[in-house]
Design an enzyme around this catalytic site. Structure first.
Site, mmCIF file in Angstrom:
data_model
loop_
_atom_site.group_PDB
_atom_site.id
_atom_site.type_symbol
_atom_site.label_atom_id
_atom_site.label_comp_id
_atom_site.label_asym_id
_atom_site.label_seq_id
_atom_site.Cartn_x
_atom_site.Cartn_y
_atom_site.Cartn_z
ATOM 1 N N THR A 47 0.831 -1.206 0.000
ATOM 2 C CA THR A 47 0.000 0.000 0.000
ATOM 3 C C THR A 47 0.864 1.253 0.000
ATOM 4 O O THR A 47 0.486 2.279 -0.556
ATOM 5 C CB THR A 47 -0.943 0.007 1.220
ATOM 6 O OG1 THR A 47 -1.804 -1.137 1.151
ATOM 7 C CG2 THR A 47 -1.789 1.262 1.265
ATOM 8 N N TYR A 136 4.691 -12.686 4.910
ATOM 9 C CA TYR A 136 3.553 -12.012 4.294
ATOM 10 C C TYR A 136 3.181 -12.746 3.014
ATOM 11 O O TYR A 136 3.980 -12.808 2.084
ATOM 12 C CB TYR A 136 3.909 -10.540 4.030
ATOM 13 C CG TYR A 136 2.885 -9.731 3.268
ATOM 14 C CD1 TYR A 136 1.557 -10.129 3.136
ATOM 15 C CD2 TYR A 136 3.253 -8.524 2.666
ATOM 16 C CE1 TYR A 136 0.639 -9.368 2.439
ATOM 17 C CE2 TYR A 136 2.334 -7.748 1.960
ATOM 18 C CZ TYR A 136 1.032 -8.189 1.847
ATOM 19 O OH TYR A 136 0.124 -7.431 1.144
ATOM 20 N N LYS A 164 1.326 -12.427 8.031
ATOM 21 C CA LYS A 164 0.192 -11.647 7.535
ATOM 22 C C LYS A 164 -0.371 -12.402 6.345
ATOM 23 O O LYS A 164 0.332 -12.650 5.371
ATOM 24 C CB LYS A 164 0.633 -10.244 7.114
ATOM 25 C CG LYS A 164 -0.474 -9.437 6.429
ATOM 26 C CD LYS A 164 0.052 -8.152 5.817
ATOM 27 C CE LYS A 164 -1.049 -7.424 5.043
ATOM 28 N NZ LYS A 164 -0.539 -6.207 4.361
ATOM 29 N N ILE A 207 -3.293 -6.355 9.688
ATOM 30 C CA ILE A 207 -2.571 -5.255 9.031
ATOM 31 C C ILE A 207 -3.512 -4.771 7.943
ATOM 32 O O ILE A 207 -3.742 -5.473 6.950
ATOM 33 C CB ILE A 207 -1.223 -5.717 8.474
ATOM 34 C CG1 ILE A 207 -0.313 -6.166 9.626
ATOM 35 C CG2 ILE A 207 -0.552 -4.596 7.685
ATOM 36 C CD1 ILE A 207 1.048 -6.694 9.188
#
Length: 299
Positions: A47, A136, A164, A207
């Site tokens: 992001t 992740y 995540k 998250i």
């Protein structure tokens, strides 16, 4: 070893049309999210357009974040590069600055390592630093999946402390949680629509990119759940859903930045080739923000 938990917004990186960092914009986003009650901040994620930042910009984002957060919440940093060598380099950059609680490492993208190669990749990164490492997985974006077997094995590495999961597959996230019970290992939802489900199943939070825009709502899902107010937690998850779904109104991650601009925070523009939202979709986003009482809240 540090254990990630709570709601950690994956912050945008405010930039101007020339690709320069908007330092005051970054400080505004940090303040807005912390004031909203989040439990950490995460910079240099997908992001945050880490893929479009040079090394000096990454360093400056980390320096500003550490200075401006000033110990208010834990700081998480992304080190999501393609090769093991480059992941190690970014991880060591974060460690050299100091003040970073953990580093998140996305699976490689463009290349497609198998599970044994993934294990070697993450073990090499973990062995290069004293920082805690968060695995992740974002299957849709990378076409690389971290299997539950791989996650369980990596959870035994001393400084690999969490995963995540942005797959959107609740069954897989549930297996991460079930099979790492008893280990010092956190499982965080990467799909903002599954935070409540993560907590119900025994996970540790999320998250969440929506935390940029609606930090109080997202943090409230976690806080209400921890307080035993399960119905309130679920209702806040329902309330958040239209905003998360609205992120599909433009190419990633333009909607997050445009939403922040509409809230009244200068998030700047998204790096090309991503263009601005269409006027029609921008109006749809404005309506979602109005429904949440977030439109121009900071103006």
């Amino acid at each position: 070893m540090f254990q990630p938990k709570g709601i950690i917004p994956a912050l945008v990186t405010p930039m101007d049309r020339s690709g320069n960092l908007l330092e005051d914009g970054l400080r505004e986003v940090i303040d807005y999210t912390i004031e909203g009650g989040v439990h950490g901040v995460f910079v240099l994620g997908s992001t945050g357009e880490i893929y479009g930042l040079d090394t000096k910009q990454k360093q400056r984002v980390l320096e500003i974040t550490v200075d401006h957060v000033a110990g208010r919440v834990p700081i998480y940093a992304g080190a999501s590069e393609i090769t093991t060598k480059d992941c190690i380099q970014t991880t060591q950059l974060a460690e050299s600055i100091g003040g970073i609680s953990a580093v998140s490492v996305l699976t490689p993208y463009f290349i497609t390592p198998n599970q044994e190669e993934l294990k070697e990749h993450y073990k090499a990164i973990a062995g290069s630093t004293n920082l805690p490492i968060i695995l992740y997985g974002n299957d849709e974006k990378t076409n690389v999946s971290i299997s539950p077997d791989t996650a369980v094995e990596l959870a035994d590495v001393e400084n690999i402390v969490a995963i995540k999961d942005s797959s959107g597959d609740m069954s897989k996230m549930g297996e991460y949680i079930r099979r790492t019970q008893g280990k010092d290992f956190s499982v965080l939802a990467g799909r903002d629509t599954l935070i409540f489900g993560n907590l119900c199943y025994g996970g540790s939070g999320g998250i969440a990119s929506t935390g940029n825009v609606a930090p109080a709502i997202v943090a409230g899902i976690y806080d209400a759940y921890i307080a035993g107010e399960f119905e309130k937690s679920r209702e806040l998850q329902y309330k958040l859903a239209p905003l998360r779904l609205a992120f599909g109104l433009g190419s990633f991650p333009v909607v997050m930045k445009e939403a922040l601009n509409l809230v009244g925070i200068n998030a700047g523009v998204t790096l090309g080739p991503i263009n601005e939202m269409s006027p029609q979709n921008r109006e749809k986003l404005i309506q979602v923000l109005k429904d949440l009482n977030l439109y121009q809240v900071r103006v």
